[in-house]
Write a protein that holds these residues in place. Sequence first.
Motif, short mmCIF file in Angstrom:
data_model
loop_
_atom_site.label_atom_id
_atom_site.label_comp_id
_atom_site.label_asym_id
_atom_site.label_seq_id
_atom_site.Cartn_x
_atom_site.Cartn_y
_atom_site.Cartn_z
N ILE A 27 58.54 46.28 9.44
CA ILE A 27 58.72 45.10 10.27
C ILE A 27 60.18 44.66 10.39
N PRO A 28 60.92 44.45 9.28
CA PRO A 28 62.33 44.01 9.46
C PRO A 28 63.20 45.00 10.21
N PHE A 29 62.99 46.29 9.99
CA PHE A 29 63.78 47.28 10.72
C PHE A 29 63.41 47.30 12.20
N LEU A 30 62.14 47.06 12.48
CA LEU A 30 61.70 47.01 13.88
C LEU A 30 62.33 45.82 14.59
N ILE A 31 62.44 44.69 13.89
CA ILE A 31 63.07 43.50 14.49
C ILE A 31 64.53 43.78 14.84
N ILE A 32 65.23 44.45 13.93
CA ILE A 32 66.63 44.79 14.22
C ILE A 32 66.72 45.70 15.44
N ASP A 33 65.83 46.68 15.55
CA ASP A 33 65.85 47.57 16.72
C ASP A 33 65.60 46.79 18.01
N LEU A 34 64.66 45.82 17.98
CA LEU A 34 64.35 45.04 19.17
C LEU A 34 65.54 44.16 19.56
#
Length: 257
Positions: free
Chosen positions: A203-210
């Motif tokens: 989840i946190p890495f996905l937020i950074i990508d978004l």
Amino acid sequence: MFGLLLLSLLVLSGVASAQQAETLQAAGIPALTVTTNEAGQGEYTVTLQILAIMTALAFIPAAVIMMTAFTRIIVVLAILRQAMGLQQTPSNQVLIGITLFLTFFIMYPVLQDINTRAIQPYIVEDITPLEAVQIAREPIHDFMLSQTRQNDLDMFTNLAESQSGLDVDGIEDPTDIPLTVLIPAFVTSELKTAFQIGFLLFIPFLIIDLVVASVLMSMGMMMLSPLIISLPFKIMMFVLVDGWALVMGSMAASFGI
């Protein structure tokens, strides 16, 4: 030509093995001797015991993977590497090494119990090999049972009842559940737990990508890959929050350590 040479080597090795076997037989070295002790139980020679141990070594990798904490840890680390966008860093050798030592750390109480109750009494010949195996089965059985979900255990128990005729009603104590049922239920539970932990890590890495992708789109830089820009930020965030310590500690805590 190569085939003839290989055939000649096989024939010569077969003749040499036959001559060696005849020499050992003539010397009176027993390959298999079974004697009956005073209690009426069979005892095997050291030669046969060594043969059984060497045969069992082939199953050690499968036992380490399927009957310990290895599966959950390696799956979580693989998902973590994928979430960070690092394809080959850390390498597979490093991940497996970390997993092995962390598995040893988590399984140390179980291994110590096996050593105290089964291995040491067998070394001093207080118990027979079969008794040692039966005693060593109990700690690992209790560990797997404590980490197995009840619904997974019920599913494989019902499958065993319908396919192999297992008497479910005769199992009054959970410790009586056979390993043939417990091991697949344990592996299924471990995979489910590993994917749950991996989802939380993603989840946190996905937020950074978004966020990075949205910024690039707003700037009109659609041709630039967001992964190239987000990778340093993900690595920096992971280092700042002491990610490795959090991941290792969380996985150890998930086993009740």
